[in-house]
Motif scaffolding. Structure first.
Motif, PDB file in Angstrom:
ATOM      1  N   HIS A 135     -14.528  -3.227 -39.247  1.00 23.42           N
ATOM      2  CA  HIS A 135     -14.234  -2.017 -38.488  1.00 23.42           C
ATOM      3  C   HIS A 135     -15.436  -1.320 -37.836  1.00 23.42           C
ATOM      4  N   LEU A 136     -16.583  -1.374 -38.453  1.00 24.19           N
ATOM      5  CA  LEU A 136     -17.682  -0.521 -38.003  1.00 24.19           C
ATOM      6  C   LEU A 136     -18.652  -1.182 -37.036  1.00 24.19           C
ATOM      7  N   LYS A 137     -18.836  -2.466 -37.146  1.00 27.93           N
ATOM      8  CA  LYS A 137     -19.893  -3.150 -36.402  1.00 27.93           C
ATOM      9  C   LYS A 137     -19.854  -2.842 -34.908  1.00 27.93           C
ATOM     10  N   GLN A 189     -21.581   0.529 -30.148  1.00 29.27           N
ATOM     11  CA  GLN A 189     -21.303   1.376 -28.982  1.00 29.27           C
ATOM     12  C   GLN A 189     -21.893   2.762 -29.174  1.00 29.27           C
ATOM     13  N   PHE A 190     -21.846   3.277 -30.403  1.00 31.92           N
ATOM     14  CA  PHE A 190     -22.412   4.595 -30.693  1.00 31.92           C
ATOM     15  C   PHE A 190     -23.903   4.628 -30.397  1.00 31.92           C
ATOM     16  N   VAL A 191     -24.620   3.579 -30.777  1.00 36.74           N
ATOM     17  CA  VAL A 191     -26.064   3.497 -30.518  1.00 36.74           C
ATOM     18  C   VAL A 191     -26.338   3.526 -29.022  1.00 36.74           C
ATOM     19  N   LYS A 192     -25.547   2.801 -28.251  1.00 36.80           N
ATOM     20  CA  LYS A 192     -25.739   2.759 -26.798  1.00 36.80           C
ATOM     21  C   LYS A 192     -25.448   4.104 -26.152  1.00 36.80           C
ATOM     22  N   LYS A 221     -20.630  20.829 -37.860  1.00 39.48           N
ATOM     23  CA  LYS A 221     -19.200  20.549 -38.012  1.00 39.48           C
ATOM     24  C   LYS A 221     -18.632  19.810 -36.812  1.00 39.48           C
ATOM     25  N   LYS A 222     -19.034  20.208 -35.613  1.00 43.84           N
ATOM     26  CA  LYS A 222     -18.504  19.588 -34.386  1.00 43.84           C
ATOM     27  C   LYS A 222     -18.894  18.107 -34.325  1.00 43.84           C
ATOM     28  N   PHE A 223     -20.151  17.808 -34.655  1.00 46.08           N
ATOM     29  CA  PHE A 223     -20.588  16.415 -34.614  1.00 46.08           C
ATOM     30  C   PHE A 223     -19.807  15.579 -35.626  1.00 46.08           C
ATOM     31  N   LYS A 224     -19.636  16.107 -36.834  1.00 48.40           N
ATOM     32  CA  LYS A 224     -18.911  15.380 -37.865  1.00 48.40           C
ATOM     33  C   LYS A 224     -17.500  15.057 -37.403  1.00 48.40           C
ATOM     34  N   GLU A 225     -16.852  16.037 -36.799  1.00 53.09           N
ATOM     35  CA  GLU A 225     -15.484  15.841 -36.326  1.00 53.09           C
ATOM     36  C   GLU A 225     -15.428  14.776 -35.232  1.00 53.09           C
ATOM     37  N   ASP A 226     -16.376  14.847 -34.289  1.00 54.68           N
ATOM     38  CA  ASP A 226     -16.399  13.888 -33.177  1.00 54.68           C
ATOM     39  C   ASP A 226     -16.704  12.475 -33.681  1.00 54.68           C
ATOM     40  N   PHE A 227     -17.638  12.378 -34.636  1.00 55.36           N
ATOM     41  CA  PHE A 227     -18.009  11.064 -35.157  1.00 55.36           C
ATOM     42  C   PHE A 227     -16.843  10.436 -35.917  1.00 55.36           C
ATOM     43  N   LEU A 228     -16.177  11.217 -36.731  1.00 54.19           N
ATOM     44  CA  LEU A 228     -15.039  10.707 -37.495  1.00 54.19           C
ATOM     45  C   LEU A 228     -13.920  10.276 -36.554  1.00 54.19           C
TER      46      LEU A 228
END
Length: 290
Positions: free
Chosen positions: A104-106, A111-114, A278-285
């Protein structure tokens, strides 16, 4: 508490020999001896039993080892975080089991890094119990784990369920219509030990006691190449082999009179962490859940 002493203690607990530990740490053997003596004096307990040339942990040493690892991990995390600030907005620490990462994460983290070049990402691969403790200690911001963790000041949310299926190379069509439980010993089954997950025990118990598999490995993704152009079969998460199934390289063998439980996973994080807003955590999840 001197962290050099702690790191020496961790190394000695792994290698169980003063000479080998000294060689690997590039110090004199007397240095290892002195560091352990200092640590035992500070703790107030003997941490090792001396047995001829080797040593082994005492009961107190076994209990102390977990704390030593956590202390050194936390120190490294703090140093990394302070030094990250010069170049990056912040550092994101992720922990995951091999299976969740591969399934699931790879691709999502790639994409997150890019998309976030101003954020430094660190990924730790470990076992579920260790990952949960890392989340509680703040060593990782998010732990993707197969063990639910319900404690105060910890958020634990369901992540996904992975369906377990039996797969093999496209050329192995003998059981293409399905296989019965009694027929499992007739196939060359390659075993993946999903370490510290009950699913491993469940799959192993489908076979006779002390059954010897022709091949065993503890990372699910690494078993796939052994299935190509061979007579091997293996129970694997469907999400991991979807691409191979769609391309026709592997086929799924239906299970006739038995089934395999799914692997449940969770996202664990400490709600006391000050590293992320909090906003970052929500967006990342949200990104990881899609």
């Amino acid at each position: 508490m001197n962290t050099e002493n702690l790191r020496t203690f961790i190394a000695l607990s792994k290698y169980k020999n003063f000479t080998k530990t000294a060689e690997l740490l590039f110090v004199a053997q007397s240095t290892v001896t002195n560091r352990i003596a200092e640590l035992e004096k500070e703790v107030g307990k003997k941490l090792f039993k001396r047995e001829r040339k080797n040593v082994k942990l005492t009961e107190e040493g076994k209990r102390f080892l977990d704390y030593a690892v956590r202390i050194t991990d936390l120190e490294k995390t703090a140093i990394d975080d302070i030094n990250t600030r010069d170049k990056y907005r912040f550092k994101l620490n992720i922990g995951s089991t091999n299976t969740i990462y591969d399934c699931h994460l790879k691709d999502k983290l790639n994409q997150f890094v890019k998309d976030n070049p101003d954020i430094a990402l660190k990924v730790v691969i470990s076992h579920s119990m260790s990952l949960n403790q890392m989340a509680v200690d703040g060593v990782v911001d998010f732990a993707f784990t197969c063990v639910q963790y319900n404690k105060a000041d910890v958020d634990c949310i369901p992540y996904c369920d992975d369906e377990m299926i039996l797969v093999t190379d496209k050329s192995n069509t003998k059981f293409s219509d399905g296989i019965k439980l009694s027929e499992l010993t007739k196939i060359n089954c390659l075993y993946c030990n999903f370490t510290l997950q009950g699913i491993s025990r469940y799959i192993k118990d489908l076979f006779p006691k002390n059954y010897r598999f022709s091949f065993e490995i503890d990372r699910s993704a690494n078993i796939i190449p052994y299935l190509y152009d061979s007579d091997g079969y293996s129970f694997l998460p469907k999400n991991l082999v979807t691409q191979d199934l769609n391309s026709g390289k592997l086929i799924e063998i239906p299970l006739i009179d038995f089934e395999i439980p799914s692997i449940k996973s969770f996202i664990v994080s400490s709600n006391k962490s000050n590293n992320l807003d909090k906003k970052f955590k929500e967006d990342f999840l949200k990104l990881m859940m899609n």
